[in-house]
Each structure stands twice: as structure tokens, then as C-alpha cells.
Enzyme design. Structure first.
Site, PDB file in Angstrom:
ATOM      1  N   ASP A   1     -27.324   3.575 -21.440  1.00  0.00           N
ATOM      2  CA  ASP A   1     -27.888   2.252 -21.137  1.00  0.00           C
ATOM      3  C   ASP A   1     -26.977   1.152 -21.671  1.00  0.00           C
ATOM      4  O   ASP A   1     -26.288   1.337 -22.679  1.00  0.00           O
ATOM      5  CB  ASP A   1     -29.287   2.162 -21.774  1.00  0.00           C
TER       6      ASP A   1
ATOM      7  N   HIS B   1     -20.725  -0.731 -15.010  1.00  0.00           N
ATOM      8  CA  HIS B   1     -20.886   0.670 -14.591  1.00  0.00           C
ATOM      9  C   HIS B   1     -19.515   1.360 -14.510  1.00  0.00           C
ATOM     10  O   HIS B   1     -19.371   2.521 -14.866  1.00  0.00           O
ATOM     11  CB  HIS B   1     -21.598   0.752 -13.241  1.00  0.00           C
TER      12      HIS B   1
ATOM     13  N   ASN C   1     -34.198   3.799 -10.095  1.00  0.00           N
ATOM     14  CA  ASN C   1     -32.978   2.986  -9.905  1.00  0.00           C
ATOM     15  C   ASN C   1     -32.755   2.538  -8.454  1.00  0.00           C
ATOM     16  O   ASN C   1     -32.003   1.587  -8.207  1.00  0.00           O
ATOM     17  CB  ASN C   1     -31.731   3.727 -10.404  1.00  0.00           C
TER      18      ASN C   1
HETATM   19  C1  FPP Z   1     -27.930   1.800 -17.348  1.00  0.00           C
HETATM   20  O1  FPP Z   1     -27.312   0.567 -17.647  1.00  0.00           O
HETATM   21  C2  FPP Z   1     -27.069   2.646 -16.570  1.00  0.00           C
HETATM   22  C3  FPP Z   1     -27.358   3.130 -15.327  1.00  0.00           C
HETATM   23  C4  FPP Z   1     -28.612   2.821 -14.614  1.00  0.00           C
HETATM   24  C5  FPP Z   1     -26.428   3.959 -14.587  1.00  0.00           C
HETATM   25  C6  FPP Z   1     -25.532   4.841 -15.393  1.00  0.00           C
HETATM   26  C7  FPP Z   1     -24.383   5.154 -14.571  1.00  0.00           C
HETATM   27  C8  FPP Z   1     -23.100   5.277 -14.990  1.00  0.00           C
HETATM   28  C9  FPP Z   1     -22.707   5.235 -16.404  1.00  0.00           C
HETATM   29  C10 FPP Z   1     -22.011   5.442 -14.006  1.00  0.00           C
HETATM   30  C11 FPP Z   1     -22.142   6.579 -13.042  1.00  0.00           C
HETATM   31  C12 FPP Z   1     -22.376   7.881 -13.681  1.00  0.00           C
HETATM   32  C13 FPP Z   1     -21.563   8.970 -13.622  1.00  0.00           C
HETATM   33  C14 FPP Z   1     -22.023  10.256 -14.197  1.00  0.00           C
HETATM   34  C15 FPP Z   1     -20.255   8.950 -12.995  1.00  0.00           C
HETATM   35  P1  FPP Z   1     -28.008  -0.761 -17.154  1.00  0.00           P
HETATM   36  O2  FPP Z   1     -27.363  -1.174 -15.894  1.00  0.00           O
HETATM   37  O3  FPP Z   1     -29.492  -0.564 -17.051  1.00  0.00           O
HETATM   38  O4  FPP Z   1     -27.671  -1.735 -18.308  1.00  0.00           O
HETATM   39  P2  FPP Z   1     -28.527  -3.019 -18.744  1.00  0.00           P
HETATM   40  O5  FPP Z   1     -29.835  -2.502 -19.285  1.00  0.00           O
HETATM   41  O6  FPP Z   1     -27.676  -3.639 -19.801  1.00  0.00           O
HETATM   42  O7  FPP Z   1     -28.686  -3.882 -17.543  1.00  0.00           O
END
Ligand code: FPP
Length: 245
Positions: A17, A34, A65
């Protein structure tokens, strides 16, 4: 590197996260967060293997998501596609088996094709396993497991009087994967967000304020050291799990 004597968790599961906030702090579009998050994914897969962690589960895309802005969802799918295209060779080189959990049939066809290729190329490895949670939700997992269980009862393969967790859990996505010993969530949020609810019944939890793009190999090593210092009791007393010498 963790000393050989330390207790290494067999299975570490991570809620990655903070990508969005990382980007916002830098006035960058969310997808940049990301993109940096993918680099962290690569280094943490490496770190887990170096420390001897046998199973690493990453919460890459939840059933919820899909409700994010369309361009962010599309961007995440492109990143996943790119990751699988680039990383399959490395997984083979490092002898890491790839598995997925979740309703992966709901992922775009390009991603499904890459996943099938990567799984096939790594299926014979037994030492280390990377599990990507994709279109995953613990509640949908329970629904899918209950449906499969009901079918097994209807077809006579499952005794309906068998009330053991072992029998039911064979229908979870994680049937052949041990429960996580350690669940890590980055970015300071202290929630479980529909991730491995049943499997983490006895897991240790670590919540770190570090945003996922900044989560380094050192942070991962610190989490393992923290885990090693804990006593897991599984509902027993301290004396029962560590009898006096
Ligand atoms: C949460 O951060 C993250 C996600 C919803 C996606 C995670 C995906 C990746 C790390 C990249 C793709 C994965 C792989 C395995 C290649 P957020 O966007 O919710 O962060 P925030 O809470 O700060 O907005």
C-alpha cells in the site's frame, strides 16, 4: 542477511500500500507510484528468496480495485503484463514457482496468457513460490470454496458430516499453500482489507509507515527480525509453547 539461527517465516504475505501517496508527494500521476511499486516487487521477491522465505504472497489487485478510475486500472494491467513479460525469465533463473490466487479468469486475456506461460515455465520448481493475488478478495474466496464444497458433497466426494477445517480449506484458492506466518502492510494503514482472512487466523502482523515504493530490502529484513522476536502461541499459554528447561 538474517542469521541462520533466526526463525524465518515459511510464508510472508504483503499488502503493498501507498503507491498513490508516494506519487502524490512528488506531484506525479498515481501510475508513477505503481511503476515504482513494481520495482519494489522485484527487489522484495529477491529479498524473500535470499532470506529463505519459501512462500511470498503479494496482494497485487483486489476485487474492489476494479472500481478505481478506468485509466488507473488499465495502467495497472499494463504494468502487470510488463512485469510478467520481463520477470518470467528471472523467475526461471532463480527457480521461483509462480502461482496465483483469486478469480484470475476475470483478468484481461493478455495477462491470463502471460500468467499461464509463466506458471508453466516455473511449475517444476519446489524451493520458492511467488503467489500473486489477482482479482482476489477473501469473501469471494469463501463463496467460491463453499460452492466447490457443496458440489463435492453433492457428487459424493465430500462427507457432509465431516466438520474439519482441513476438509473445507482444501477448497480455498490456497489449498496447497501453507498459511501465512507473517502479514506485512505498508503505508501506515492498519487494516486487513479482505486479504487472506481465514489463512491469517494465526499470522503475526507488521504495519509499517513506509510507503510501498520506498519499502527496501532492509525494511524487509527488519520485518523478519521483528517476526523472529515474537512468540506464537496459537491459543496456548507461553509455558505450553516454550516449556521451562
Ligand atoms: C496500493 O497502493 C497498491 C495497489 C492497489 C496495487 C499494487 C500494485 C503494484 C505494486 C504493481 C503491480 C503489481 C505487480 C505484482 C507487478 P494505493 O494505490 O492504494 O496507494 P494509496 O493508498 O497511497 O493511494
Amino acid at each position: 542477511m538474517t542469521p541462520a539461527s533466526a526463525k524465518i517465516p515459511t510464508h510472508v504475505a504483503i499488502i503493498m500500500d501507498g503507491n498513490g501517496r508516494w506519487a502524490k508527494q512528488r506531484k506525479l500521476p498515481r501510475i508513477e507510484g505503481h511503476r515504482r511499486g513494481v520495482e519494489t516487487v522485484r527487489s522484495i521477491i529477491d529479498a524473500a528468496r535470499e532470506h529463505g522465505v519459501k512462500y511470498l504472497t503479494l496482494y497485487a489487485f483486489s476485487v474492489e480495485n476494479w472500481k478505481r478510475p478506468e485509466d488507473e486500472v488499465a495502467g495497472l494491467m499494463t504494468l502487470l503484463d510488463y512485469f510478467l513479460k520481463r520477470e518470467t525469465k528471472t523467475l526461471v533463473k532463480n527457480k521461483v514457482r509462480l502461482l496465483t490466487i483469486g478469480r484470475t479468469e476475470g483478468m484481461p486475456e493478455t495477462v491470463r496468457t502471460r500468467l499461464a506461460e509463466a506458471k508453466k515455465a516455473t511449475a517444476h520448481f519446489t524451493g520458492h513460490t511467488l503467489i500473486l493475488a489477482l482479482n482476489y478478495g477473501a469473501r469471494t474466496e469463501i463463496i467460491d470454496a463453499a460452492r466447490a464444497y457443496a458440489k463435492a458433497v453433492a457428487s459424493g466426494k465430500q462427507n457432509p458430516d465431516d466438520d474439519s477445517w482441513e476438509s473445507f480449506s482444501r477448497h480455498l484458492y490456497t489449498a496447497d499453500i501453507p498459511d501465512p506466518d507473517l502479514v506485512i502492510r505498508t503505508s501506515g494503514e492498519t487494516r486487513i482489507s479482505n486479504f487472506l482472512l481465514m489463512q491469517s487466523a494465526y499470522a503475526e502482523f507488521i504495519f509499517t509507515p513506509v510507503l510501498w515504493p520506498d519499502f527496501s530490502k532492509e525494511e524487509f529484513a527488519a520485518a523478519l527480525a521483528n517476526y523472529a522476536s515474537r512468540e506464537r502461541r496459537y491459543g496456548l499459554t507461553s509455558e505450553q509453547v516454550a516449556p521451562a528447561k
